[in-house]
Motif scaffolding. Structure first.
Motif, PDB file in Angstrom:
ATOM      1  N   TYR A 145       0.826  -1.203   0.000  1.00  0.00           N
ATOM      2  CA  TYR A 145       0.000   0.000   0.000  1.00  0.00           C
ATOM      3  C   TYR A 145       0.857   1.249   0.000  1.00  0.00           C
ATOM      4  O   TYR A 145       0.540   2.237  -0.664  1.00  0.00           O
ATOM      5  N   VAL A 146       1.969   1.215   0.729  1.00  0.00           N
ATOM      6  CA  VAL A 146       2.832   2.391   0.789  1.00  0.00           C
ATOM      7  C   VAL A 146       3.426   2.696  -0.586  1.00  0.00           C
ATOM      8  O   VAL A 146       3.607   3.866  -0.949  1.00  0.00           O
ATOM      9  N   ASP A 147       3.717   1.642  -1.372  1.00  0.00           N
ATOM     10  CA  ASP A 147       4.229   1.868  -2.727  1.00  0.00           C
ATOM     11  C   ASP A 147       3.153   2.483  -3.616  1.00  0.00           C
ATOM     12  O   ASP A 147       3.451   3.330  -4.463  1.00  0.00           O
ATOM     13  N   TRP A 148       1.923   2.036  -3.429  1.00  0.00           N
ATOM     14  CA  TRP A 148       0.817   2.536  -4.244  1.00  0.00           C
ATOM     15  C   TRP A 148       0.437   3.958  -3.858  1.00  0.00           C
ATOM     16  O   TRP A 148       0.104   4.780  -4.717  1.00  0.00           O
ATOM     17  N   ILE A 210      12.705  16.612  -1.598  1.00  0.00           N
ATOM     18  CA  ILE A 210      13.170  16.181  -0.278  1.00  0.00           C
ATOM     19  C   ILE A 210      12.312  15.039   0.249  1.00  0.00           C
ATOM     20  O   ILE A 210      12.819  14.041   0.791  1.00  0.00           O
ATOM     21  N   VAL A 211      10.991  15.160   0.091  1.00  0.00           N
ATOM     22  CA  VAL A 211      10.087  14.094   0.544  1.00  0.00           C
ATOM     23  C   VAL A 211      10.360  12.805  -0.230  1.00  0.00           C
ATOM     24  O   VAL A 211      10.399  11.710   0.355  1.00  0.00           O
ATOM     25  N   TYR A 212      10.556  12.920  -1.537  1.00  0.00           N
ATOM     26  CA  TYR A 212      10.817  11.737  -2.368  1.00  0.00           C
ATOM     27  C   TYR A 212      12.105  11.041  -1.927  1.00  0.00           C
ATOM     28  O   TYR A 212      12.133   9.808  -1.759  1.00  0.00           O
ATOM     29  N   LEU A 213      13.171  11.801  -1.741  1.00  0.00           N
ATOM     30  CA  LEU A 213      14.454  11.196  -1.353  1.00  0.00           C
ATOM     31  C   LEU A 213      14.371  10.572   0.036  1.00  0.00           C
ATOM     32  O   LEU A 213      14.925   9.495   0.275  1.00  0.00           O
ATOM     33  N   GLY A 214      13.657  11.235   0.941  1.00  0.00           N
ATOM     34  CA  GLY A 214      13.492  10.665   2.272  1.00  0.00           C
ATOM     35  C   GLY A 214      12.694   9.368   2.241  1.00  0.00           C
ATOM     36  O   GLY A 214      13.035   8.393   2.920  1.00  0.00           O
ATOM     37  N   ALA A 215      11.641   9.329   1.433  1.00  0.00           N
ATOM     38  CA  ALA A 215      10.841   8.109   1.310  1.00  0.00           C
ATOM     39  C   ALA A 215      11.642   6.988   0.676  1.00  0.00           C
ATOM     40  O   ALA A 215      11.542   5.823   1.078  1.00  0.00           O
ATOM     41  N   GLU A 216      12.437   7.327  -0.323  1.00  0.00           N
ATOM     42  CA  GLU A 216      13.262   6.302  -0.962  1.00  0.00           C
ATOM     43  C   GLU A 216      14.277   5.722   0.016  1.00  0.00           C
ATOM     44  O   GLU A 216      14.555   4.516   0.006  1.00  0.00           O
ATOM     45  N   LEU A 217      14.819   6.560   0.859  1.00  0.00           N
ATOM     46  CA  LEU A 217      15.794   6.105   1.846  1.00  0.00           C
ATOM     47  C   LEU A 217      15.157   5.208   2.901  1.00  0.00           C
ATOM     48  O   LEU A 217      15.728   4.189   3.305  1.00  0.00           O
ATOM     49  N   LEU A 218      13.940   5.548   3.325  1.00  0.00           N
ATOM     50  CA  LEU A 218      13.306   4.833   4.435  1.00  0.00           C
ATOM     51  C   LEU A 218      12.461   3.641   3.995  1.00  0.00           C
ATOM     52  O   LEU A 218      12.381   2.641   4.711  1.00  0.00           O
ATOM     53  N   LEU A 219      11.838   3.742   2.822  1.00  0.00           N
ATOM     54  CA  LEU A 219      10.835   2.753   2.428  1.00  0.00           C
ATOM     55  C   LEU A 219      11.301   1.794   1.340  1.00  0.00           C
ATOM     56  O   LEU A 219      10.697   0.741   1.146  1.00  0.00           O
TER      57      LEU A 219
END
Length: 340
Positions: A145-148, A210-219
């Motif tokens: 779901y988080v990916d979607w 910034i949000v995208y890079l943070g999400a990529e790092l964490l998720l």
């Protein structure tokens, strides 16, 4: 100190309830949200399985199947199998049934719900006169779901930052007399509005990055498409939504009214644009209204890139539509704009 705090608190409350328009929006908005939820999710209970059905022009009334008579299933119409097969691979559909010239069905062998849906299908075709469609299998891991939802969250962030970043702020400028002083300069309305669009675009895209890079790092979410295509999608979407916010800011004089109108504009988009949940299987009228919202096309294009691996050519229709709407909204805002 406390007396001053209380005095300011009382004064601010008086200012709020004396502004009838702002008070009205704050009362009506929650009611409208409740009605919207009741309309979209009407029904006594949630269906157990989701089955895609391929029919001519996506019209289920043109096909017949014993499975369509089974209760407590959600049937999602498709005009072709390609998009639906990808949804079966990612467990977004439990089964896909093609009822055109050569009946067939697709099931994901890794899906527990797919197994149950297949048993229901075979049971529905158990009568001797009924010939079961050809079985075809796919494999694939479930889409989290988080990916979607991530493309929608990024789009939602752009929407709120775009609308309030220009709509609310320019109204405050007008209320505080800043625009009146600017009127005495050689600055023209379209120059002022263009500067606002460019400034907000830089801020919105920087924050989204910034949000995208943070999400990529964490998720560790999948990014299957082109970064260039994704950038074009979010640039076009931001330009469209910023220009929409400028229309709200064109003449209003109070932040309360602006806040109410911005909420009235943003919440339907947030609910009906597929940010948090898919519109598949919802009320037909809600789906039609969803196609009129800019955020719908922004979210769809972003998901095509990040989840389906689309490139620039595949998302050009959405990008073109968003840019065209942005030009239209900016033209309307320039025509409506008043310094005072």
């Amino acid at each position: 100190m406390f007396k001053r705090v209380i005095a300011i608190l009382i004064a601010r409350n008086r200012e709020f309830y004396r502004d009838r328009a702002g008070l009205g929006w704050n009362i009506l908005m929650p009611m409208m949200m409740v009605l919207a939820f009741a309309f979209i999710f009407q029904g006594d209970q949630k269906d157990l399985l989701k089955v895609g059905v391929v029919a001519q022009q996506g019209d289920l009334s043109t096909v017949t199947s014993p499975l369509l008579e089974v209760q407590h299933l959600t049937f999602v119409p498709f005009s072709g199998p390609d998009e639906a097969i990808r949804k079966v691979e990612r467990h977004q559909l439990d089964l896909l049934l093609d009822l055109r010239a050569a009946p067939a069905y697709w099931v994901n062998v890794n899906s527990a719900n797919g197994y149950l849906a297949e048993r229901l299908l075979l049971g529905a075709y158990a009568a001797p006169a009924q010939g079961a469609p050809e079985r075809k299998t796919v494999t694939g891991e479930a889409l989290r779901y988080v990916d979607w939802v991530l493309p929608g969250v990024l789009a939602m962030n752009i929407m709120f930052s775009s609308l309030w970043g220009v709509g609310w702020v320019i109204v405050r400028y007008r209320k505080n007399g800043v625009l009146r002083r600017l009127k005495a300069t050689p600055l023209r309305p379209w120059e002022f509005l263009t500067a606002q669009v460019v400034s907000r675009l830089i801020v919105v895209l920087g924050a989204s990055l910034i949000v995208y890079l943070g999400a990529e790092l964490l998720l560790d979410f999948p990014m299957r498409g082109s970064y260039l295509a994704l950038g074009l999608v979010y640039v076009a979407g931001a330009l469209c939504l910023i220009s929409l916010g400028l229309i709200i800011a064109a003449r209003l004089r109070t932040e309360e009214v602006a806040d109410g109108l911005l909420n009235l504009m943003s919440w339907p988009m947030l609910l009906l644009s597929g940010v948090w949940f898919s519109m598949e299987g919802t009320n037909a009228l809600a789906q039609t209204f969803s196609r009129l919202l800019p955020l719908t096309h922004l979210v769809e294009a972003a998901r095509k890139v990040m989840i389906d691996g689309a490139g620039v050519l595949e998302i050009l229709p959405q990008v073109g539509l968003l840019l065209a709407l942005g030009v239209l909204f900016l033209s309307v805002a320039t025509w409506m704009f008043r310094w005072e």
